[in-house]
Motif scaffolding. Sequence first.
Motif, PDB file in Angstrom:
ATOM      1  N   GLU A 287      17.142  60.590  33.285  1.00 40.08           N
ATOM      2  CA  GLU A 287      16.484  59.835  32.179  1.00 40.08           C
ATOM      3  C   GLU A 287      17.430  58.934  31.770  1.00 40.08           C
ATOM      4  OE1 GLU A 287      14.528  62.244  29.511  1.00 40.08           O
ATOM      5  OE2 GLU A 287      13.500  63.539  31.136  1.00 40.08           O
ATOM      6  N   ALA A 288      17.417  57.519  31.916  1.00 41.68           N
ATOM      7  CA  ALA A 288      18.376  56.570  31.271  1.00 41.68           C
ATOM      8  C   ALA A 288      17.479  55.594  30.668  1.00 41.68           C
ATOM      9  CB  ALA A 288      18.975  56.215  32.508  1.00 41.68           C
ATOM     10  N   GLU A 289      18.613  54.523  29.787  1.00 44.96           N
ATOM     11  CA  GLU A 289      18.076  53.594  29.195  1.00 44.96           C
ATOM     12  C   GLU A 289      19.001  52.407  29.181  1.00 44.96           C
ATOM     13  OE1 GLU A 289      17.956  54.410  24.827  1.00 44.96           O
ATOM     14  OE2 GLU A 289      20.022  53.995  24.714  1.00 44.96           O
ATOM     15  N   VAL A 290      18.582  51.287  29.107  1.00 49.25           N
ATOM     16  CA  VAL A 290      19.364  50.200  29.106  1.00 49.25           C
ATOM     17  C   VAL A 290      19.160  49.485  28.026  1.00 49.25           C
ATOM     18  CG1 VAL A 290      19.629  49.860  31.833  1.00 49.25           C
ATOM     19  CG2 VAL A 290      17.748  48.751  30.625  1.00 49.25           C
ATOM     20  N   ARG A 291      19.873  48.661  27.406  1.00 55.64           N
ATOM     21  CA  ARG A 291      19.725  47.674  26.346  1.00 55.64           C
ATOM     22  C   ARG A 291      20.401  46.469  26.395  1.00 55.64           C
ATOM     23  NH1 ARG A 291      18.984  51.462  21.145  1.00 55.64           N
ATOM     24  NH2 ARG A 291      19.007  53.385  22.049  1.00 55.64           N
ATOM     25  N   GLY A 292      20.195  45.185  25.642  1.00 50.50           N
ATOM     26  CA  GLY A 292      20.965  44.282  25.834  1.00 50.50           C
ATOM     27  C   GLY A 292      20.664  43.385  24.580  1.00 50.50           C
ATOM     28  N   LYS A 293      21.440  42.567  24.221  1.00 48.12           N
ATOM     29  CA  LYS A 293      21.406  41.769  22.883  1.00 48.12           C
ATOM     30  C   LYS A 293      20.141  40.769  22.615  1.00 48.12           C
ATOM     31  CE  LYS A 293      24.066  38.384  20.097  1.00 48.12           C
ATOM     32  NZ  LYS A 293      25.281  37.654  19.819  1.00 48.12           N
ATOM     33  N   THR A 294      19.647  40.471  23.948  1.00 43.15           N
ATOM     34  CA  THR A 294      18.648  39.667  24.132  1.00 43.15           C
ATOM     35  C   THR A 294      17.660  40.659  25.039  1.00 43.15           C
ATOM     36  OG1 THR A 294      19.154  38.324  25.835  1.00 43.15           O
ATOM     37  CG2 THR A 294      19.758  37.606  23.471  1.00 43.15           C
ATOM     38  N   THR A 295      16.603  40.199  25.020  1.00 47.24           N
ATOM     39  CA  THR A 295      15.408  40.605  26.070  1.00 47.24           C
ATOM     40  C   THR A 295      15.855  40.301  27.556  1.00 47.24           C
ATOM     41  OG1 THR A 295      13.686  40.490  24.509  1.00 47.24           O
ATOM     42  CG2 THR A 295      13.085  40.856  26.584  1.00 47.24           C
ATOM     43  N   GLU A 296      16.252  39.119  27.778  1.00 48.21           N
ATOM     44  CA  GLU A 296      16.840  38.729  29.105  1.00 48.21           C
ATOM     45  C   GLU A 296      18.151  39.629  29.288  1.00 48.21           C
ATOM     46  OE1 GLU A 296      14.383  35.942  27.136  1.00 48.21           O
ATOM     47  OE2 GLU A 296      16.258  36.719  26.294  1.00 48.21           O
ATOM     48  N   LEU A 297      18.940  40.029  28.630  1.00 48.55           N
ATOM     49  CA  LEU A 297      20.145  40.677  28.939  1.00 48.55           C
ATOM     50  C   LEU A 297      19.666  42.156  29.324  1.00 48.55           C
ATOM     51  CD1 LEU A 297      22.739  39.486  26.283  1.00 48.55           C
ATOM     52  CD2 LEU A 297      23.075  39.344  28.873  1.00 48.55           C
ATOM     53  N   MET A 298      18.799  42.554  28.655  1.00 53.04           N
ATOM     54  CA  MET A 298      18.095  43.946  28.894  1.00 53.04           C
ATOM     55  C   MET A 298      17.503  43.967  30.226  1.00 53.04           C
ATOM     56  SD  MET A 298      15.202  45.383  29.238  1.00 53.04           S
ATOM     57  CE  MET A 298      13.780  44.724  28.214  1.00 53.04           C
ATOM     58  N   SER A 303      17.347  45.499  36.126  1.00 52.81           N
ATOM     59  CA  SER A 303      17.216  45.200  37.502  1.00 52.81           C
ATOM     60  C   SER A 303      18.321  45.667  38.009  1.00 52.81           C
ATOM     61  CB  SER A 303      17.121  43.770  37.439  1.00 52.81           C
ATOM     62  OG  SER A 303      17.123  43.030  38.791  1.00 52.81           O
ATOM     63  N   ASN A 304      19.431  45.760  37.510  1.00 52.56           N
ATOM     64  CA  ASN A 304      20.554  46.024  38.293  1.00 52.56           C
ATOM     65  C   ASN A 304      20.689  47.829  38.326  1.00 52.56           C
ATOM     66  OD1 ASN A 304      22.977  44.299  39.050  1.00 52.56           O
ATOM     67  ND2 ASN A 304      22.013  43.199  37.286  1.00 52.56           N
ATOM     68  N   ALA A 305      20.172  48.420  37.271  1.00 45.02           N
ATOM     69  CA  ALA A 305      20.129  49.681  37.142  1.00 45.02           C
ATOM     70  C   ALA A 305      19.157  50.359  38.465  1.00 45.02           C
ATOM     71  CB  ALA A 305      19.687  50.093  35.950  1.00 45.02           C
ATOM     72  N   ARG A 306      18.004  49.716  38.683  1.00 45.14           N
ATOM     73  CA  ARG A 306      17.017  50.022  39.880  1.00 45.14           C
ATOM     74  C   ARG A 306      17.766  49.698  41.036  1.00 45.14           C
ATOM     75  NH1 ARG A 306      11.240  47.366  38.192  1.00 45.14           N
ATOM     76  NH2 ARG A 306      10.440  48.591  39.686  1.00 45.14           N
ATOM     77  N   ARG A 307      18.557  48.530  41.305  1.00 46.89           N
ATOM     78  CA  ARG A 307      19.206  48.531  42.361  1.00 46.89           C
ATOM     79  C   ARG A 307      20.185  49.542  42.773  1.00 46.89           C
ATOM     80  NH1 ARG A 307      23.937  46.658  42.975  1.00 46.89           N
ATOM     81  NH2 ARG A 307      24.167  45.830  40.817  1.00 46.89           N
ATOM     82  N   VAL A 308      20.873  49.991  41.909  1.00 47.00           N
ATOM     83  CA  VAL A 308      21.937  51.176  41.940  1.00 47.00           C
ATOM     84  C   VAL A 308      21.616  52.227  42.167  1.00 47.00           C
ATOM     85  CG1 VAL A 308      23.583  52.479  40.445  1.00 47.00           C
ATOM     86  CG2 VAL A 308      23.736  49.961  40.147  1.00 47.00           C
ATOM     87  N   ILE A 309      20.293  52.582  41.412  1.00 50.10           N
ATOM     88  CA  ILE A 309      19.623  53.627  41.786  1.00 50.10           C
ATOM     89  C   ILE A 309      19.073  53.985  43.372  1.00 50.10           C
ATOM     90  CG2 ILE A 309      17.702  55.155  41.096  1.00 50.10           C
ATOM     91  CD1 ILE A 309      18.136  54.248  38.435  1.00 50.10           C
ATOM     92  N   ARG A 310      18.371  52.950  43.602  1.00 51.67           N
ATOM     93  CA  ARG A 310      17.930  52.788  45.074  1.00 51.67           C
ATOM     94  C   ARG A 310      18.773  52.830  46.142  1.00 51.67           C
ATOM     95  NH1 ARG A 310      14.341  48.770  42.744  1.00 51.67           N
ATOM     96  NH2 ARG A 310      15.766  47.159  43.494  1.00 51.67           N
ATOM     97  N   ASN A 311      19.914  52.268  45.909  1.00 46.20           N
ATOM     98  CA  ASN A 311      21.004  52.159  46.917  1.00 46.20           C
ATOM     99  C   ASN A 311      21.907  53.740  46.823  1.00 46.20           C
ATOM    100  OD1 ASN A 311      20.693  49.567  47.504  1.00 46.20           O
ATOM    101  ND2 ASN A 311      22.315  48.869  46.165  1.00 46.20           N
ATOM    102  N   ALA A 312      22.121  54.411  45.723  1.00 49.94           N
ATOM    103  CA  ALA A 312      22.448  55.654  45.631  1.00 49.94           C
ATOM    104  C   ALA A 312      21.705  56.549  46.509  1.00 49.94           C
ATOM    105  CB  ALA A 312      22.482  56.149  44.394  1.00 49.94           C
TER     106      ALA A 312
END
Length: 423
Positions: A287-298, A303-312
């Motif tokens: 169970e994870a969360e991502v945050r960003g200063k803007t919605t675009e950064l989040m 997007s990168n978190a999903r890529r990392v998880i799939r590759n793992a």
Amino acid sequence: MVTSDLVTLRRDLHRKPEPAWREFYTTARIVEEIQSRVELDELHIGPDAIVGEHRLAVPDDAEIAEWYEQASEYDIDEEILSQLEGGYTGAVAVLERGEGPTVGLRVDIDGLPQPESEDDEHAPVAEGFRSEHDGAMHACGHDAHATIGVGVLEAIAESDFSGTFKVFFQPAEEVIGGGKSMATSEHIQDVDALLAAHIGLDHPTGEIVAGIDGFLAVSHLDATFTGAPSHAGGHPEEGRNAVQAMATAVQNLYSIPRHSDGPTRINAGVVEGGTAANVIPEEAHIEAEVRGKTTELMEYMRSNARRVIRNAAEMHDCEVEIELGSEAPSATSDQDLVSIVSEVAGETAGVENVMERDELGGSEDATFLMQTVQDNGGSACYIGVGTDHPGGHHTATFDVDEESLQHGVDVLTGAVEQISRDW
């Protein structure tokens, strides 16, 4: 000096904290209190206050039913309670006072799954209003927020305010689960100016922050890895280790490059899997969360978190299912309302210091409502009401200085009245 009725209400809510989408007693108690104080033009309860399909992070039916049954044992209006069944909590109260702007106030009402301190020096223990619900407490001041909302509603009803005033008693803030359900309702669509408020935030009693910014957009995601079990000693080559895939994902999530456009965050807050030391684990979970200063950064982080998880998962010959959970956008307080709040606060009894702006540095789903109002051409502002609290937010010893209840009521009431005059 804070009025005794506000203290009584706040302490009653503090005794019976209810987590997200289980605020049955809380909602019914707020509604009863409003009806005893104010003659409303409209009152929307439960499914009439929110858009049910946009509830986020809703617990399972059995847990909802357990909390509903608990609430039904209290001395509370059964007709009100019945409207909340199934976890459709919250309320919107409306006053119509002729020509003028539509002004909204959003306050959140849910508690946390956090046991409360039993220390005799903890004020709720010493004065007899400690949580009666095992494993739950108001560790972030939402009991105070709901009380302030009721107090402002009553004060505006007795004032010369001209326009329409709405108070949004929002459920499920702590799981970033309720804001979207209110922001997509019809009740917010005509709001010209929206105020939201939070008590504490490391500001002392007597201090008001007229406009809070720095909301990090947030998104939760769950990943379930599936491999194949086998005996770790006898046939290790037959297994596909889901925990190994999960561990690789966790390590690599923290390696996502930061972004030059602003701060980003990631956290794998829950990691679990496996059944025994000699069994290659078939399933693991993050169970994870991502945050960003803007919605675009989040969204960049997500997007990168999903890529990392799939590759793992692929690296360790496992499957993975990724489920997106609750989320909230970023937001900024509008200067026109910040100026009004700052001016009003400076003239309010008991307020000793006014900060024009500060940054939250966290996430809050009031941003859904703020963004909706702003997208519709209105203004929105998030206000900090200082309070001395002995423990930090979300800790077992959190409490509020009850004098700050009156500060919140007075500043917010004055701001709503000034908006009416200036609009």
